[in-house]
Structures are given as structure tokens and as C-alpha cells.
Scaffold this active site. Structure first.
Site, mmCIF file in Angstrom:
data_model
loop_
_atom_site.group_PDB
_atom_site.id
_atom_site.type_symbol
_atom_site.label_atom_id
_atom_site.label_comp_id
_atom_site.label_asym_id
_atom_site.label_seq_id
_atom_site.Cartn_x
_atom_site.Cartn_y
_atom_site.Cartn_z
ATOM 1 N N LYS A 72 -27.050 -1.171 -24.452
ATOM 2 C CA LYS A 72 -27.946 -1.335 -23.498
ATOM 3 C C LYS A 72 -27.424 -2.289 -22.415
ATOM 4 C CE LYS A 72 -31.516 1.442 -22.567
ATOM 5 N NZ LYS A 72 -31.856 2.785 -23.341
ATOM 6 N N ASP B 207 -31.607 4.630 -17.456
ATOM 7 C CA ASP B 207 -32.577 4.219 -18.057
ATOM 8 C C ASP B 207 -33.794 4.230 -16.921
ATOM 9 O OD1 ASP B 207 -33.415 3.941 -21.025
ATOM 10 O OD2 ASP B 207 -34.561 2.158 -19.912
#
Ligand code: NDP
Ligand code: 2IT
Length: 449
Positions: free
Chosen positions: A122, A162
Site C-alpha cells: 500500500k 484507493d
């Protein structure tokens, strides 16, 4: 078991979201460790909670006034045990190491559940795209990629979107990567259709989440037909969650953003959803404008002093939290139960606090954790990577069918793993166990690396 939690609390003080995500997995996998002494001997928990690599960098850029701004960039490469690092980029002022480590940690298990070959990662920045011009966003993305490019690649690490990172940002990031590397490869997913993107990728997280909910309801011989649903958020995941609920005959009465939420008792129909898509994706405006257009709806401003979110306090059958982490606390869960909820399916990552999950499970609510229910997004990212490798584009029906098959398989995997380890029907335990076993076995096969 407590030792590993103590260890990370000492090593990584203050990383509360990361601790929360680790604690949940560690509690779930205890029976797996008890059954496989080798896992403890090989220190798999100590290894899996330590990122393989953390990259932290300066992102300088110039705003429209000519002033120099500096943000912080991150990439957490958590695990490459089963494939290249894979996971989204989040641009939001709240972004910090703890949040990105929790997201990267969750991503490892989620990606394992998809059945595709993807490790977990991430990244992102504390940059806030809200209120910025397209040029400012472009300059920021270019500066961000001017560092990130040396750490990623189609077979190394493949970022995606995201919160705060959608098609516009992926375009700017890709453009800069291509210029710096002088190569056109599938280094990012969520690309636009004309230059390597996959059909159904924008829809995939929301659609997949609703496919998962339908599978869960099916275990109780029911469906979404005629069900009233609460949805939070109004971004990518929320929009396509609503779209699929409508297609399956459900009714959606709420949507939100960080400023507040709207309640529309008449239901958010296809036309209203199209309006929300224009409002959010093109005008980038606030959800409160919904009530100017549809006066039958009510807008309630967010109020953090309340200790709960009134969005979750309406009569409904199903809830789909699709905004952000820890948006449903114990009180919200109690309100949901009182209002007759029978299913909570997480489109967002870790939107329920551990106390909220306990309330839902104690009350026999069908509860799906994000790492299972929202895995459709990264699954179709995996399909985008496959198409890029073949230099082919699959038709919409093919990608959607594969997505359905993957979500059905994740549902089955969760139930099987939960039953095998003594917690039948517990999707949380099942998802954690199944993801963990796959990743840990790969780690053991590959030796101490
Ligand atoms: P978007 O940026 O498209 O939308 C995010 C939505 O959540 C917006 O409505 C935003 O409101 C709201 N939101 C964000 N932060 C907060 C906050 N701190 N408090 C209240 N509301 C907030 O992001 P996505 O739809 O892509 O992501 C939503 C969730 O889904 C996240 O948890 C993400 O990690 C998860 N997810 C996303 C996937 C994807 O493919 N995009 C895949 C799997 C999970 P506002 O506009 O006011 O900020
Ligand atoms: O949380 C997630 O799974 C995502 N943001 C999508 C990741 C991806 O690589 O598509």
C-alpha cells in the site's frame, strides 16, 4: 500470541490502526499455529508483521500561486511471498505510516484470497486532492512518481487507486512512469480503457462486494430483492455498490462523504445515482448538494461529538460501509442491530472497529470483513495485469464473470476455513485463516528471505 502484539507495540509505538489489524489476524490464526508448530518455530508472525520494505520520501510540488509545497510519500512493500507487491495508493490528509501499514497488511491476506498471484503493498501521501486544480494534482502526481518509479515495475510492485486516487491520478502517474522508464508496461492498474485499462475495473470493488453479500444471503435462503440498504461513502466503491444493489432489486437510502450524509426514504434510483456520479466524479462537489436536487431527501452534517454516526441508525436490512476505516463503532453496531440489520458487508477496509464486530457477531448478523468482501477490486486489477501481459482486452462479460467466480470462491474459502478451524459461519476468522495459510506456506517454501 500476546508476545507478538507486545513486540509490535514496542517496536511500532502509536501505530494504532496497524496494531488493530494485526491483533485481529493474530487472534483468528491461533488455532492454525496450534496445529502447525513449525509456523511458530519459523517465526512466521514476527516475519509477516514486518514489512519487507518501507519507502518514505519527500514530494515537493508547486501550487497554482507559485508557492512550493511539500508532502510526504510512502510505499509499504509488505509481502512478496505469492507474487509482485500489489495494492492501492491513498491520497488523503490523514495518511500516515500506521494507516498505510494496516492497509498493506490487510492487502496481503486479501490478495491471497483472490486466488491470483499478487503480494501485498500500500502507499500514498498526506496530499489532499480536495480543492486542488487538475494542474496541481498533475504536478503532485509527477513529483510523487519521480521518486516512486525506481521502486515499482510490472513484475516488482503494481500500485493502483484507493481513497483520493482514481482514473485522473492513475493517468498522471502512468504518464510520468512511462516518461522516466521509457517503457509502456502494466505498472499500474485502474488505467483508462483506451491505454491498457480493464473493463469492469472501476465497478469491480462495489460489484464484488454485492456479489459477496448475495452469496452470504443465499446461505440463509434469501436475496437482496426488496431489501433496504444503508451505504456510506459516495466515491468509487460506494457508487458501484449502489449500482449493483439496484440491479439485484434492493433499495438504497443513504450515501455520505466526510462532511455528512443524505437519507432518501424514497430510495436512490438509477437516475439519482447518475446524478451522484456526475456530482462526485466530474464536479467533485459535496454530497449535501443532493438535497438541493432531490428535496425529499434529508442532509445531516457530520458531528464527531455525537460518538456515533446517525447514518447507521435507520431501519434497514443490510449495511455496506464504503467510506473509510473505523467508521462503525460499538454504538453504531448496536444501533444497526436495533434497527433490524441482518447483514454488514464491508466495501471499505476495516470500517468496523473490533467492538462493533463483536456486537454484530453476538447478534448473529451476517458479517463480511473487507479483506474478503472488497477483494473484487484487486482481483480485477490482477485480471488487468493478465490482460496487459497478453496485450489483449477481454470483453465486459468475461471480466464480470471471472469477478463473480472469484467472489463466489472467496466466499466458499472463508466458510470452509472457518468450519475447519472450529468457527463455522465466521467469515472474519475464515478470511484471516485462509489468507494466512496460503501466504505462510509460500514463505516456508521459499526459506528465510
Ligand atoms: P474514494 O476516494 O472514491 O471515496 C472515498 C469516500 O469515502 C468519499 O465519499 C469520502 O468523502 C469518504 N471518506 C474518505 N475518508 C473519509 C473520512 N476520514 N471520513 C469520512 N468519510 C471519508 O475512495 P474509494 O471509494 O476508492 O475507497 C473507499 C474505501 O474502499 C476505502 O476504505 C478504500 O480503502 C476501500 N477500497 C477501495 C478499493 C478500490 O478499488 N478503490 C478496493 C478495495 C477497498 P470525501 O469526499 O469527503 O473525502
Ligand atoms: O484496498 C484495495 O484492495 C485497493 N485499493 C485496490 C488495490 C488494487 O491494487 O487494485
Amino acid at each position: 500470541m500476546t508476545d507478538i502484539l507486545k513486540l509490535i507495540e514496542t517496536k511500532d509505538p502509536g501505530e494504532k490502526e496497524f496494531h488493530q489489524a494485526v491483533k485481529e489476524v493474530v487472534e483468528s490464526v491461533k488455532p492454525v499455529l496450534d496445529r502447525n508448530p513449525e509456523y511458530r518455530k519459523m517465526a512466521v508472525l514476527e516475519r509477516i508483521t514486518e514489512p519487507e520494505r518501507v519507502i518514505l520520501f519527500r514530494v515537493p510540488w508547486v501550487d497554482d500561486q507559485g508557492d512550493v509545497r511539500v508532502n510526504r510519500g510512502f510505499r509499504i512493500q509488505m509481502s512478496s511471498a505469492i507474487g509482485p507487491y500489489k495494492g492501492g495508493l491513498r491520497f488523503h490528509p490523514s495518511v500516515n505510516l500506521s494507516i498505510l501499514k494496516f492497509l498493506a497488511f490487510e492487502q496481503v491476506f486479501k490478495n491471497a484470497l483472490t486466488t491470483l498471484s499478487m503480494g501485498g503493498a500500500k502507499g500514498g501521501s498526506d496530499f489532499d486532492p480536495k480543492g486542488k486544480s487538475d494542474n496541481e494534482v498533475m504536478r503532485f502526481c509527477q513529483s510523487f512518481m519521480a521518486e516512486l518509479f525506481r521502486h515499482i515495475g510490472a513484475d516488482t510492485d503494481v500500485p493502483a487507486g484507493d481513497i483520493g486516487v482514481g482514473a485522473r491520478e492513475i493517468g498522471y502517474l502512468f504518464g510520468m512512469y512511462k516518461k522516466l522508464r521509457n517503457e509502456f508496461t502494466g505498472v499500474l492498474t485502474g488505467k483508462s480503457l483506451g491505454w491498457g485499462g480493464s473493463l469492469i475495473r472501476p465497478e469491480a470493488t462495489g460489484y464484488g462486494c454485492v456479489y459477496f453479500a448475495a452469496e452470504m444471503l443465499n446461505t440463509r435462503n434469501t436475496s437482496l430483492e426488496g431489501k433496504t440498504c444503508l451505504v456510506s461513502g459516495s466515491g468509487n466503491v460506494a457508487q458501484y455498490t449502489v449500482e449493483k444493489i439496484l440491479q439485484l432489486g434492493g433499495k438504497v437510502v443513504t450515501l455520505s462523504d466526510s462532511s455528512g450524509y443524505i437519507y432518501d426514504a424514497a430510495g436512490i434510483d438509477r437516475d439519482k445515482l447518475d446524478y451522484v456520479k456526475r456530482l462526485k466524479n466530474i464536479r467533485r462537489a459535496r454530497i449535501m448538494e443532493y438535497v438541493d436536487k432531490y428535496s425529499e431527501a434529508v442532509y445531516t452534517e457530520a458531528d464527531s461529538t455525537l460518538g456515533c454516526n446517525p447514518l447507521w441508525d435507520h431501519r434497514a436490512d443490510c449495511a455496506f460501509p464504503c467510506a473509510t476505516q473505523n467508521e462503525i463503532n460499538r454504538k453504531d453496531a448496536e444501533n444497526l442491530v436495533r434497527q433490524g440489520i441482518s447483514l454488514v458487508c464491508e466495501g471499505a477496509n476495516m470500517p468496523c472497529t473490533p467492538e462493533a464486530v463483536d456486537v454484530l457477531l453476538d447478534n448473529k448478523v451476517l458479517y463480511a470483513p473487507g479483506k474478503a468482501a472488497n477483494a473484487g477490486g484487486v482481483a480485477v486489477s490482477g485480471l488487468e495485469m493478465a490482460q496487459n501481459s497478453m496485450r489483449l482486452n477481454w470483453p465486459r462479460e468475461e471480466v464480470d464473470n471471472r469477478l463473480k467466480i472469484i467472489m463466489r470462491s472467496i466466499h466458499r474459502t472463508c466458510l470452509d476455513a472457518a468450519a475447519e478451524f472450529g468457527t463455522p459461519g465466521n467469515y472474519l476468522a475464515g478470511a484471516n485463516i485462509a489468507g494466512f495459510v496460503k501466504v505462510v506456506n509460500a514463505m516456508l517454501d521459499q526459506g528465510l528471505v
